[in-house]
Design a protein around this motif. Structure first.
Motif, PDB file in Angstrom:
ATOM      1  N   HIS A  34       1.048  -1.116   0.152  1.00  0.00           N
ATOM      2  CA  HIS A  34       0.218   0.042  -0.316  1.00  0.00           C
ATOM      3  C   HIS A  34       1.009   1.534  -0.676  1.00  0.00           C
ATOM      4  CE1 HIS A  34      -3.686   2.481   0.737  1.00  0.00           C
ATOM      5  NE2 HIS A  34      -2.937   3.355   1.285  1.00  0.00           N
ATOM      6  N   HIS A  57       1.401   4.563  -2.028  1.00  0.00           N
ATOM      7  CA  HIS A  57       0.692   6.332  -2.968  1.00  0.00           C
ATOM      8  C   HIS A  57       1.915   6.719  -4.123  1.00  0.00           C
ATOM      9  CE1 HIS A  57      -3.139   6.736  -0.890  1.00  0.00           C
ATOM     10  NE2 HIS A  57      -2.722   6.183  -0.247  1.00  0.00           N
ATOM     11  N   HIS A  80      -9.129   2.186   1.051  1.00  0.00           N
ATOM     12  CA  HIS A  80      -8.856   2.172   2.652  1.00  0.00           C
ATOM     13  C   HIS A  80     -10.281   1.985   3.241  1.00  0.00           C
ATOM     14  CE1 HIS A  80      -5.506   5.090   0.105  1.00  0.00           C
ATOM     15  NE2 HIS A  80      -5.403   4.820   1.332  1.00  0.00           N
ATOM     16  N   HIS A 116      -4.964  -0.012   6.411  1.00  0.00           N
ATOM     17  CA  HIS A 116      -5.389   0.737   7.892  1.00  0.00           C
ATOM     18  C   HIS A 116      -6.067  -0.147   8.645  1.00  0.00           C
ATOM     19  CE1 HIS A 116      -3.431   3.883   6.667  1.00  0.00           C
ATOM     20  NE2 HIS A 116      -4.748   4.226   5.401  1.00  0.00           N
ATOM     21  N   ASP A 133       2.699   3.612   3.239  1.00  0.00           N
ATOM     22  CA  ASP A 133       1.865   4.026   2.884  1.00  0.00           C
ATOM     23  C   ASP A 133       2.061   5.489   2.423  1.00  0.00           C
ATOM     24  OD1 ASP A 133      -1.066   5.542   2.776  1.00  0.00           O
ATOM     25  OD2 ASP A 133      -1.392   5.755   4.779  1.00  0.00           O
TER      26      ASP A 133
HETATM   27 ZN   LIG Z   1      -3.215   5.555   1.627  1.00  0.00          ZN
END
Ligand SMILES: [Zn+2]
Length: 437
Positions: free
Chosen positions: A80, A82, A235, A274, A325
């Motif tokens: 995960h 970005h 998420h 998460h 993340d």
């Molecule tokens: Zn994220």
């Protein structure tokens, strides 16, 4: 790199996992050779084991690379992250929703420009490889062109990567919104073009429930049903204000998890980042669906979101793997991510052993992404994406490592004191792609 014989023997300490070590470091969950051999032919693992037992039978000719007491591991897998948030890392923001509005969305607006997207994708992949991460599941922005640039840059480097265009048709700035129909059409065309294209895979990527209408989540569910080997990436239950907002937006749903379930978005190869504020029932329901969690400790601590409950996840049978993340997360390094994960467990009175932390950064990621037959361990026939970690990369590490007696002690030192300086080399399909040392 000049091409010599297509078979190379790497000699060094070798560690990989066969299954989850769990809380008590199950002895059959891993294999470790202090003086080991990793034999690579045509980009794949041919043999792994003890140097003394296997070196007499090496093929001729054969390149030999001596790594001394450095540690050979499967490349890290980050399920995960970005890529457009490379330029958001370590920016302000008091909490998730504030951080999205003031830092993340403005940075993502720049990805309408494909030249910018290409430049960031290239920097992002350099950074991943320098940190020893050879596979990641990557969120893009709402822009189709930006994720196309990412896929092309990853393909040029022959990397195994998963990515997806973000679906987001409400509760976000005008120029960061698609529509349910437009997002579905773009996703369908991107799947057709990029899914299973060389080493690339597509993930259907609704950002999170608050920024997708019911129509858009329904279209994501239809795509998931139509393309069962495609991944799903989003998420879930990161922040209490976010959860209250989801309750307002989807008043008929029993819980945040229920929103995704109702739209057919829970299944194998679905990853939710998460999963901090779930109850036992939701954890069991998620586990039963085959969906998995990404445990993002640096992000959860930085944004003050909460502490991932390892023991509750284990009790429910909910699978999870460690993830950075970035840019809510504060480091590209899976070593630093392990260290923060270790501390999160400490805060809850739980235990994350060093062995399990390394499992969660390698094989666990491959498993939740459905790639365990190709990457994440060293079984013969798997792809030779691997890294070489230097346990003496800094004076302090060298000093402390000299005092470490057991494998667990050495791994704990690497994860607590280590970062990209420990990654001596990163190999992709058997070719060295970084020159850190
Ligand atoms: Zn994220």
């Amino acid at each position: 790199m000049a091409h010599r014989a297509d078979v190379t023997a790497h000699r060094g300490a070798v560690l990989h996992f066969r299954s989850d070590p769990g809380e008590h470091d199950a002895p059959d969950s891993y294999e470790y050779w202090e003086d080991g051999l990793l034999l690579v032919r045509d980009g794949k693992v041919e043999k792994v084991g003890d140097w003394a037992a296997l070196s007499a039978g090496l093929p001729d000719p054969c390149n030999v690379v001596m790594h001394g007491c450095k540690l050979l591991l499967p490349g890290f897998i980050d399920p995960h992250i970005h890529f457009p948030q490379t330029d958001v890392i370590a920016s302000g923001g008091h909490n998730l929703l504030d951080w999205l509005e003031h830092y993340t969305f403005p940075a993502e607006q720049r990805f309408a420009d494909t030249t910018h997207a290409r430049e960031v994708a290239s920097f992002f992949l350099d950074e991943l490889l320098a940190n020893g991460t050879t596979t990641a599941q990557v969120l893009g922005t709402v822009h189709r062109g930006a994720i196309e640039e990412f896929f092309q840059v990853a393909k040029d480097r022959r990397l195994r990567m998963i990515a997806g265009k973000v679906l987001m048709d409400r509760n976000s700035p005008d120029d960061l919104r698609d529509t349910a129909a437009g997002g579905e059409l773009d996703t369908r065309e991107l799947i057709e073009k990029w899914h299973d294209n060389d080493r690339l895979h597509y993930a259907i990527t609704p950002r999170f429930a608050p920024t997708s209408s019911a129509d858009q989540l329904a279209s994501a569910g239809r795509l998931a049903q139509e393309y069962p080997t495609v991944l799903i990436h989003s998420h879930l239950a990161e922040n209490r204000d976010e959860i209250a907002w989801v309750r307002e937006l989807f008043p008929d749903s029993q819980s945040y998890l229920d929103v995704y379930d109702r739209f057919g978005l829970l299944r194998e190869r679905a990853t939710y980042a998460h999963c901090l504020h779930l109850d036992a029932q939701d954890r069991r329901r998620m586990a039963a669906s085959g969906a998995a969690a990404a445990f993002c400790p640096t992000s959860n601590l930085y944004l003050g979101s909460g502490l991932f409950d390892i023991a509750a996840s284990d009790a429910a049978g909910l699978r999870f793997a460690l993830a950075t993340d970035v840019g809510g997360g504060t480091s590209f390094s899976m070593l630093k991510t392990m260290s923060e994960g270790y501390k999160v467990a400490q805060m809850l009175g739980q235990r994350l052993s060093p062995l399990r932390a390394f499992y969660l950064a390698t094989l666990a990621g491959a498993r939740i992404l459905g790639l365990q037959d190709r990457i994440g361990h060293f079984a013969p026939g798997t792809e030779a994406d691997f890294i070489v970690l230097d346990p003496a990369a800094t004076p302090l590490l060298a000093r402390r490592s000299a005092q470490a007696l057991t494998l667990s002690e050495r791994l704990l030192l690497l994860l607590v004191l280590g970062d990209d300086r420990c990654v001596s080399s990163t190999y992709v399909l058997g070719e060295r792609v970084t020159r850190n040392s």
